[in-house]
Design a protein around this motif. Structure first.
Motif, PDB file in Angstrom:
ATOM      1  N   THR A 159       1.069  -4.556   4.442  1.00  0.00           N
ATOM      2  CA  THR A 159       0.752  -3.899   5.417  1.00  0.00           C
ATOM      3  C   THR A 159       0.866  -2.556   5.434  1.00  0.00           C
ATOM      4  N   LEU A 160       1.793  -2.124   4.459  1.00  0.00           N
ATOM      5  CA  LEU A 160       2.180  -0.682   4.548  1.00  0.00           C
ATOM      6  C   LEU A 160       0.680   0.213   4.282  1.00  0.00           C
ATOM      7  N   LEU A 179      -4.337  -9.406   8.334  1.00  0.00           N
ATOM      8  CA  LEU A 179      -2.983  -9.636   7.493  1.00  0.00           C
ATOM      9  C   LEU A 179      -1.733  -9.861   8.376  1.00  0.00           C
ATOM     10  N   GLY A 180      -1.756  -9.230   9.449  1.00  0.00           N
ATOM     11  CA  GLY A 180      -0.543  -9.387  10.354  1.00  0.00           C
ATOM     12  C   GLY A 180      -0.526 -10.773  10.917  1.00  0.00           C
ATOM     13  N   LEU A 231      -8.432  -4.712   4.134  1.00  0.00           N
ATOM     14  CA  LEU A 231      -9.150  -5.716   4.408  1.00  0.00           C
ATOM     15  C   LEU A 231      -9.275  -6.878   3.191  1.00  0.00           C
ATOM     16  N   CYS A 232      -9.267  -6.373   1.874  1.00  0.00           N
ATOM     17  CA  CYS A 232      -9.371  -7.366   0.625  1.00  0.00           C
ATOM     18  C   CYS A 232      -7.937  -8.012   0.982  1.00  0.00           C
ATOM     19  N   ALA A 233      -6.869  -7.395   1.150  1.00  0.00           N
ATOM     20  CA  ALA A 233      -5.493  -8.207   0.950  1.00  0.00           C
ATOM     21  C   ALA A 233      -5.629  -9.153   2.396  1.00  0.00           C
ATOM     22  N   ALA A 282      -4.954  -5.366  12.598  1.00  0.00           N
ATOM     23  CA  ALA A 282      -4.236  -5.847  11.347  1.00  0.00           C
ATOM     24  C   ALA A 282      -2.721  -5.765  11.681  1.00  0.00           C
ATOM     25  N   GLU A 283      -2.346  -4.735  12.570  1.00  0.00           N
ATOM     26  CA  GLU A 283      -1.001  -4.811  12.874  1.00  0.00           C
ATOM     27  C   GLU A 283      -0.463  -5.757  14.136  1.00  0.00           C
TER      28      GLU A 283
END
Lengths: 564, 322
Positions: free
Chosen positions: A257-258, A311-312, A395-397, A303-304
């Motif tokens: 997330t960083l 990812l979040g 986005l990939c992660a 995402a956050e």
């Protein structure tokens, strides 16, 4: 100088990625004296290299260098690197209030003590998690305070991301401190992390500056690091290897997330350049003025936020299953802490979501509030392309977190290159529950495509756009909200609405008066104490309260060590 | 051989998903109309609303000419459809009469709740986009009132994860067919109640007024889609609660004998209709008798959190005793 250094950081990041992929670099990895040659540390260099490449000034680059020292160094060097990052973050940019203050002295002292205890762990090894908490307090942006004043809150910069990497490296280097100590510290850290998550979310909800909102949200991510560290300590103390592995995988997802924060920092820089200072009461309507950048910014916010499918959400899902897998004692009362921890985490998550809605409502929606804001437009093609490239890893992660985990876990090429489903899924510690983020994204994309087709087929005629609702009204200037800029949703509304749900305004006012009265009384007693201390020292030099507290802590430590 | 078998399974899953989505999407305005009719009846109003009037209002809005405010027009054009898409994904994950649809291994409460939350926030963003005072403030009030669904979702997911190995709704249905659910029925019912109390804002006068104010400045197809998505969210929350309380009512296509597939399916559909009627009545009763009054948002959040915590405590106490 700065572009050359940025290219150097890119090279570091590329080398770290290659090393994680199992490519043997010429010369190999050489661990010097005082440095740790751990593969996990090399993996942390990959996001740090990207952050260094995206850095915009010398201060960020200095913080990245300190973080690299903290990541690759042994016990002493990593503490030195963390202190370096603290000093680099404290060096204020022009126009901002200097942040190097007495509040960072305890952090530096704690880092000093931590280095000493890491070198001689036999004497006070059980104190290490507490010292690490104190030492990484400033790096992770942890605070129990609810205030968002410029003095108390930090302004979000790229250096804060490097600071977070340094803090994560410190938590990763923590050795085992004994079963009982780890169990106790694990529980304390989980409770503290949940509370810190709540307070950070609240600070994000109340801040009046876009950057301070972001630093509140980043503080929430830092609090999750503390919770995960506590869960890892608990897993080690109770000898639960599956849970420990799951905690470390979640830790690496937080590292992922960083990257989101990195591109958010770049996007905020672009916004600040276009629309002026990111003071929320002056912003508005950026969603229309800069649609592409706002879309990217919204993806980062999503995402956050912890909503699916990015990812979040994976982090929240893993965290929930980790907390549910926490070792518990017998009896119904032993399960209450789990429920309360989930409750605190959930309330923090809800407040964080409200803070995100507030940012969207004030910054992206509505109309511009000032002519300066109304002049904003999307950045030029090249800058937009770099921002898009910066958003791509996130986005990939998000879609394939298994590949990210495989990359930072230091697997060989056979483990990372296209294993099909096994590596894409995220599993709970007991292996019972499995989340497939790629399938979820695919499902969302398919249904979204169906809805797009439906819309095209059902609404062939585009809707007519009108400047105002009143027929015959003169066209309004783009920066004016139907005559009154203050009719839009304001900054203070969400926090006030949330408080209204908990207590009535009259009761709140009464409580506030009581709090002010109490503070006045305690302030008076502090003043009396200070006068007493001042009378003891005739030269009149006063030490600040945190320094006195840290000195008292050190004296207690010496006392305990002296008496065994 | 194996390929043709998996292809047949895929076809069956797609057919089931199509039937499920058609059933849910067509009946959404009817459930909402019935819910409002029941709430009006419980409040003792003399003139009861027509349950089919909601359908007609949606159709009328759909046929109108689309007009958007120039401020935030791009956002207003996208947000209602985004809410509809997220709501449809959530509806696809919550089984109505049969499991075995695509994505059934994703039917986690956290996933479904997160998608519903995303749809809800998209609707709020559609209200905030033009920068008008009344819809914007109504949207913020609605989002502040419904935001406590998130701790409830976390607690519900934890409780469900402790009842089942995989924690999904499909797993719950499978387990309900082979094991006795009486030990966990009360905690699951409490969780369902908590989700409905926190997630569904329908039926209450203030909530209705706020949601109407939130969407009042949309016009044409945007308005119809936004209202439909808003209703879809309430119906999916009710379906989720129904699945948690009566998982036995859902059939499992793998165990059906080949010749007689339609009869159990029809029975399951009838059961779903009956259960949804009960759910509408339950939601209306909660709105009218339990969380009425001006401070309903705080009561809603508090009651939902209490129900979720009680579910956890009861589950643990039941485990300790049994």
């Amino acid at each position: 100088m700065v572009p050359a250094l940025r290219c150097g950081w890119l090279a570091v990041g590329v080398m770290a990625v290659l090393s994680c992929l199992g490519v043997v670099l010429p010369g190999g990895v050489v661990a010097g004296a005082g440095f740790s040659g751990d593969a996990r540390d090399v993996a942390l260099l990959a996001p740090l290299g990207i952050v260094g490449f995206a850095a915009s000034g010398g201060r960020d680059l200095a913080a990245c260098a300190g973080a690299a020292l903290a990541v690759t160094g042994g016990p002493v060097l990593s503490c030195m690197g963390a202190g370096w990052v603290l000093v680099a973050c404290a060096h204020a940019p022009h126009g901002d209030i200097p942040r190097m203050a007495a509040r960072q002295v305890p952090d530096l002292i704690a880092l000093l003590l931590m280095a000493a205890v890491l070198v001689f762990p036999a004497h006070a090894g059980w104190l290490l998690p507490g010292l690490c908490w104190l030492g990484t307090r400033g790096l992770l942006g942890l605070s129990f305070s609810l205030r968002v004043s410029p003095r108390g809150g930090q302004s979000f910069q790229m250096a804060d991301i490097a600071a977070m990497v340094a803090a994560m490296a410190l938590w990763g280097h923590l050795p085992t401190g004994g079963m009982m100590a780890d169990m106790r510290w694990g529980g304390v850290l989980i409770v503290a992390g949940c509370l810190l998550y709540m307070t950070a979310s609240w600070r994000a909800l109340c801040a009046g500056d876009g950057r301070r909102v972001m630093s509140g949200l980043l503080g929430g991510t830092g609090a999750l690091v503390i919770v995960l560290a506590g869960l890892g300590l608990l897993a080690r103390a109770d000898d639960l290897p599956a849970m420990a592995i799951c905690a470390s995988r979640t830790f690496m997802l937080v590292v992922g997330t960083l990257l989101t924060w990195m591109f958010m920092a770049r996007a905020m820089d672009a916004m600040e350049r276009e629309a002026g200072a990111l003071v929320l009461c002056r912003l508005g309507g950026l969603g229309v003025l800069m649609p592409r950048l706002s879309a990217l910014f919204s993806i980062g916010l999503l995402a956050e936020s912890g909503l699916p499918p990015l990812l979040g959400f994976s982090i929240i899902w893993m965290l929930l299953h980790l907390l549910a897998a926490m070792p518990r004692g017998g009896g119904p009362g032993a399960d209450l802490p789990l429920l309360l921890a989930l409750l605190a985490l959930g309330v923090g998550w809800a407040v964080r979501m409200l803070a995100l809605v507030r940012i969207v409502a004030v910054m992206l929606c509505g109309r511009p509030r000032t002519p300066r804001g109304a002049g904003a437009s999307d950045p030029s093609g090249w800058e937009m392309a770099t921002l898009l490239l910066a958003a791509l890893p996130v986005l990939c992660a998000s879609i394939w977190p298994g590949y990210w985990l495989g990359l930072v876990g230091g697997h060989g090429p056979g483990g990372v290159m296209w294993p099909l489903v096994e590596n894409i899924a995220l599993a709970s510690p007991d292996g019972g529950a499995v989340l497939y983020p790629a399938r979820l994204c695919l499902l969302v994309a398919v249904v979204g495509g169906v809805v797009v087709v439906l819309r095209r087929m059902a609404c062939p005629m585009p809707a007519r756009q009108v400047a105002g609702w009143q027929n015959g009204a003169p066209p309004v200037p783009p920066w004016m909200v139907f005559g009154d800029p203050l009719t839009q949703v304001g900054l203070g509304n969400p926090a006030r609405m949330l408080l209204d749900m908990v207590v009535t305004p009259a009761m709140r006012r009464r409580c506030l008066r009581g709090y002010v009265r109490l503070r006045r009384r305690t302030g008076r007693s502090w003043r009396l104490l200070a006068r007493y201390v001042g009378s003891l020292r005739p030269d009149g030099a006063m030490a600040s309260a945190p320094v006195v507290m840290a000195m008292a802590g050190m004296a207690a430590l010496i006392f305990i060590a002296w008496h065994g | 051989m194996m390929t043709s078998f998996s292809l047949a399974a895929w076809m069956q899953a797609l057919l089931l998903a199509g039937c499920h989505m058609a059933l849910v999407m067509v009946t959404v305005p009817i459930w909402i109309g019935l819910l409002r009719w029941m709430a009006a009846m419980m409040e003792g109003e003399r003139r009861l609303p027509d349950p089919t009037a909601h359908w007609r209002a949606l159709l009328q809005a759909w046929r109108q000419v689309g007009v958007r405010s120039a401020a935030g027009a791009q956002v207003t054009a996208v947000a209602p459809w985004l809410a509809l898409a997220a709501g449809m994904v959530a509806a696809l994950l919550v089984p109505s009469f049969s499991i075995g649809m695509p994505g059934s291994d994703l039917s986690d409460v956290l996933v479904v709740g997160g998608l519903l939350e995303m749809a809800f926030l998209a609707l709020v963003v559609a209200a905030l986009a033009p920068g008008l005072a009344r819809p914007g403030h109504a949207g913020l009030r609605v989002v502040a009132g419904g935001i406590m669904i998130q701790p409830v979702m976390l607690l519900a997911c934890a409780v469900l994860g402790m009842c089942l190995p995989d924690g999904t709704l499909a797993g719950l249905v499978r387990q309900a067919h082979v094991a006795d659910m009486n030990l966990v029925r009360v905690p699951l019912a409490l969780v369902a109640g908590a989700l409905v109390v926190a997630g569904v804002g329908e039926g209450h006068v203030t909530a209705l007024r706020l949601s109407a104010a939130m969407l009042e400045d949309l016009a044409g197809p945007d308005r119809a889609v936004a209202r439909y998505a808003h209703d879809l969210l309430a119906v999916v929350w009710m379906m989720l609660a129904r699945d948690l309380i009566w998982p036995e009512g859902i059939v499992e296509p793998d165990i059906l004998p080949r010749g007689r597939v339609l009869v159990p399916m029809l029975v399951a559909v009838m059961l779903w209709v009956a259960h949804m009627l009960l759910a509408c009545g339950g939601v209306a009763a909660i709105r009218v008798f339990v969380v009425s009054g001006p401070l309903h948002a705080g009561w809603r959040a508090g009651l939902a959190l209490l129900c979720a915590i009680m579910a956890g405590v009861l589950l643990f106490a039941g485990r300790g005793m049994g």
